[in-house]
Design an enzyme around this catalytic site. Structure first.
Site, PDB file in Angstrom:
ATOM      1  N   ASP A   1      73.689  55.490  -5.484  1.00 38.70           N
ATOM      2  CA  ASP A   1      73.306  56.308  -4.331  1.00 38.70           C
ATOM      3  C   ASP A   1      73.221  55.446  -3.065  1.00 38.70           C
ATOM      4  O   ASP A   1      73.114  54.219  -3.139  1.00 38.70           O
ATOM      5  CB  ASP A   1      71.946  56.973  -4.579  1.00 38.70           C
ATOM      6  CG  ASP A   1      72.020  57.985  -5.716  1.00 38.70           C
ATOM      7  OD1 ASP A   1      73.125  58.462  -6.008  1.00 38.70           O
ATOM      8  OD2 ASP A   1      70.956  58.268  -6.303  1.00 38.70           O
TER       9      ASP A   1
HETATM   10  N1  URA Z   1      70.452  56.886 -10.926  1.00 31.72           N
HETATM   11  C1  URA Z   1      70.124  57.372  -9.719  1.00 31.72           C
HETATM   12  O1  URA Z   1      69.347  58.305  -9.610  1.00 31.72           O
HETATM   13  N2  URA Z   1      70.699  56.816  -8.627  1.00 31.72           N
HETATM   14  C2  URA Z   1      71.551  55.767  -8.694  1.00 31.72           C
HETATM   15  O2  URA Z   1      72.020  55.283  -7.661  1.00 31.72           O
HETATM   16  C3  URA Z   1      71.863  55.261  -9.959  1.00 31.72           C
HETATM   17  C4  URA Z   1      71.304  55.836 -11.058  1.00 31.72           C
END
Ligand code: URA
Length: 238
Positions: free
Chosen positions: A104
């Site tokens: 993310d």
């Molecule tokens: N899980 C999440 O919620 N975000 C990420 O970036 C990676 C794994």
């Protein structure tokens, strides 16, 4: 093939950068410095080429481990926001590199970048079970042994507007109030955040520490990436 071409094709720099490495004596074959960029290397000698004393990984498949910084989209291009493609050095821009999987925007840490489509496909396929380790900082009451047990059995997410989703067992390690480590063997979208949300907590910072044996090198700053060694590549493909 010319030694400068082997190095440049293998992602070690532009033709002019690798010529500089050669002229400054950083490249050796069998321990002997090769100063001439036009030096012709027999195929059998390619595995003996070293840069700064370490064997090079020759070939058109390139593998890098980026320490993804906060505030970057996991994409090679983006019309509006900073993206990991902005962190790729210019001489690698034509190598068709792409991130494997997605972190993310605010998530930091280990992100594999490669042009090996086969490996990328395998690592993101549900059939592969490489462990991904996340350091999670969260808000809400401290997680307890109850959640540790729940996660270890594999929880089912019941989210508004979605079909229930059964997750694989995950290892939850309690570190301190508001901090835990989560070890997953699958990579569903926003999985860590959704798992914590299912227990009434919300993630405030997320850092991926490793994918299988791949982790950040000591002192590797956000935005920096290193080329994987032959051994690191082999371990990832195992
Ligand atoms: N899980 C999440 O919620 N975000 C990420 O970036 C990676 C794994």
């Amino acid at each position: 093939m010319r030694i400068d071409k082997i190095l440049a094709n293998s992602g070690y720099g532009t033709r002019s950068q690798v010529k500089d490495f050669l002229r400054s004596g950083r490249v050796t074959i069998n321990g002997e410095a090769i100063l001439d960029p036009g030096y012709s290397v027999f195929d059998k000698d390619i595995p003996l080429i070293c840069l700064d004393g370490s064997p090079i990984v020759a070939g058109t498949h390139l593998y890098f481990c980026l320490n993804k910084p906060d505030g970057y989209v996991t994409a090679m291009t983006d019309d509006h926001l900073p993206c990991v493609g902005d962190l790729i050095p210019d001489h690698l821009k034509t190598k068709k590199l792409a991130p494997v999987g997605r972190l993310d925007y605010h998530t930091t840490g280990v992100l594999l970048i490669t042009n090996d489509g086969d490996l990328s496909h395998k690592l993101t396929s549900p059939k592969w079970h490489k462990e991904k380790v996340y350091l999670v900082t969260y808000e809400g009451e401290a997680l307890t042994e109850k959640e540790v047990e729940c996660f270890s059995k594999g929880i089912t997410l019941h989210e508004k507007g979605r079909e229930p989703e059964k997750l694989k067992p995950a290892e939850l390690i309690l570190l301190a109030p508001g901090q835990c480590r989560l070890v997953l063997t699958e990579g569903k979208t926003h999985q860590v955040k959704r798992m914590l949300a299912s227990q009434g907590r919300s993630v405030i910072a997320l850092h991926r520490e490793s994918i299988g044996s791949l982790c950040l090198h000591d002192g590797q700053k956000p935005g920096e990436m290193y080329a994987l060694s032959a051994e690191e590549i082999a371990l990832l493909k195992e």
